[in-house]
Design an enzyme around this catalytic site. Structure first.
Site, short mmCIF file in Angstrom:
data_model
loop_
_atom_site.label_atom_id
_atom_site.label_comp_id
_atom_site.label_asym_id
_atom_site.label_seq_id
_atom_site.Cartn_x
_atom_site.Cartn_y
_atom_site.Cartn_z
N ASP A 1 0.82 -1.21 0.00
CA ASP A 1 0.00 0.00 0.00
C ASP A 1 0.85 1.26 0.00
O ASP A 1 0.37 2.34 0.30
CB ASP A 1 -0.96 0.00 1.18
CG ASP A 1 -0.26 -0.14 2.52
OD1 ASP A 1 0.98 -0.25 2.53
OD2 ASP A 1 -0.95 -0.14 3.56
N LYS B 1 8.22 7.60 17.36
CA LYS B 1 7.62 8.93 17.45
C LYS B 1 8.39 9.86 18.40
O LYS B 1 7.83 10.37 19.38
CB LYS B 1 6.15 8.82 17.87
CG LYS B 1 5.29 8.11 16.84
CD LYS B 1 3.82 8.10 17.22
CE LYS B 1 2.99 7.41 16.14
NZ LYS B 1 1.55 7.38 16.47
N ASP C 1 3.08 6.78 1.26
CA ASP C 1 2.09 5.88 1.82
C ASP C 1 0.71 6.39 1.43
O ASP C 1 0.35 7.53 1.74
CB ASP C 1 2.26 5.86 3.34
CG ASP C 1 1.23 4.99 4.04
OD1 ASP C 1 0.33 4.47 3.38
OD2 ASP C 1 1.34 4.84 5.27
#
Length: 346
Positions: free
Chosen positions: A106, A157, A217
């Site tokens: 994807d 993150k 993405d």
């Protein structure tokens, strides 16, 4: 070396477009992205594919079959339950070569497989992760590497000032099959949060190399649009079907363009499209095959999949429409994302 294409994701953030289809089957320039990916890898020497499928697997099977239409061999590994990235790889283990490529199906990209393979052979480790550099790494798992390219850790993150780099996992891996013994069977396993940290801890040799070229993405509607605008302005160099007529206007076969129609580049018109008089299509419009657009329509920054019908005097801006929907006359739609069922209810 064969390639495992991870095509089992649910595509939650692309709904309603992916409500009843696998996300990698979403159209990119009027062709399923998964088809672009197979062709791209075939052009770089891959002939043997395994597709890891879960969400509506019959759609992928029915479209690709055994791969003969594309001159490749395709086999399927069906996940009985969602297994995560590493679990999907483990589930496909019986079908994989001793060395194999894994690609998240994807993510739209243009990878140079040969350079990645040369690096993998050179460093002698068990895993090579294709990396991409991003401007803002704070929403990703960021890698820290030593001077040889060996990955030391992932930082999930991080705050910008604490990020060890701007390099993140690009969803492309070269792997030696014997590392699969480190992945538990019959359960969901995250490759970034569980498998790669374990392999780093056990010192099997996990390396990373930046893959140059386009990478995006397509997991959100905003990024899905961006991919198409990048295609039309040729930031992304994937092939665009149809004959280029003038600068930035691609028109397919057997189209009927009515009198007074204005095509504003960049714009892609599929095959067998009928556009009524005095309509304006573009800029940044992608019209699928077998679509009908009525008279006096205004259509810009809009992606329309195959077999749609747009009746007279509709204004469309920044919309995405799934297969086969019909819109009534004299509507104004901005930032609408609709599939066929929603259009019938509207």
């Amino acid at each position: 070396m064969n390639a495992l294409l991870l095509a089992g994701g649910l595509g939650t953030r692309l709904r309603p477009l992916t409500e009843h289809m696998p996300k990698p089957m979403a159209l990119v320039a009027n062709r399923p992205w998964l088809e672009h990916l197979v062709i791209q890898l075939k052009d770089q020497g891959i002939r043997d594919f395994v597709m890891a499928v879960k969400h509506y697997p019959e759609q992928i099977r029915n479209y690709f079959g055994d791969g003969g239409k594309w001159g490749v061999s395709i086999r399927y590994a069906v996940e009985p339950t969602l297994r995560g990235t590493a679990g999907a790889i483990k589930n496909a283990e019986p079908l994989l070569d001793d060395r194999f490529l894994v690609v998240n199906a994807d993510i739209v990209h243009e990878i140079d497989l040969l350079r990645l393979l040369e690096y993998h052979v050179q460093h002698g480790g068990k895993v090579t992760i294709g990396l991409t550099e991003v401007d803002d790494p704070t929403q990703y798992g960021v890698v820290e590497q030593d001077g040889s390219g060996r990955i030391l850790r992932f930082v999930e993150k991080p705050r910008l000032e604490e990020a060890p780099s701007r390099r993140i996992n690009a969803g492309i891996y070269l792997m030696e099959k014997d590392v699969l013994r480190h992945i538990p069977d019959h359960r969901e396993v995250s490759i970034e949060r569980e498998t790669f940290p374990l392999l780093i801890e056990r010192n099997v040799g996990v390396y990373g190399k930046v893959v140059t070229g386009y990478w995006m993405d397509m997991g959100t509607k905003e990024r899905y649009r961006r991919i198409h605008w990048d295609l039309l302005n040729r930031t992304c160099r994937l092939p665009i079907p149809g004959q280029e007529s003038g600068s930035g206007i691609w028109v397919g076969e057997d189209c009927r363009i009515g009198p007074g129609v204005l095509l504003v580049p960049p714009v892609l018109i599929g095959n067998r499209v009928d556009i009524g008089e005095r309509s304006i299509v573009g800029p940044f419009a992608v019209i699928g095959d077998d679509c009908t657009i009525g008279r006096y329509v205004r259509c810009s920054e809009t992606i329309m999949w195959d077999r749609c019908k747009v009746n007279d005097a509709i204004h469309l801006n920044n919309c995405i429409f799934g297969y086969g929907l019909e819109l009534g006359s004299k509507q104004i739609l901005h930032e609408a994302v609709m599939n066929r069922m929603e259009a019938m209810q509207a």
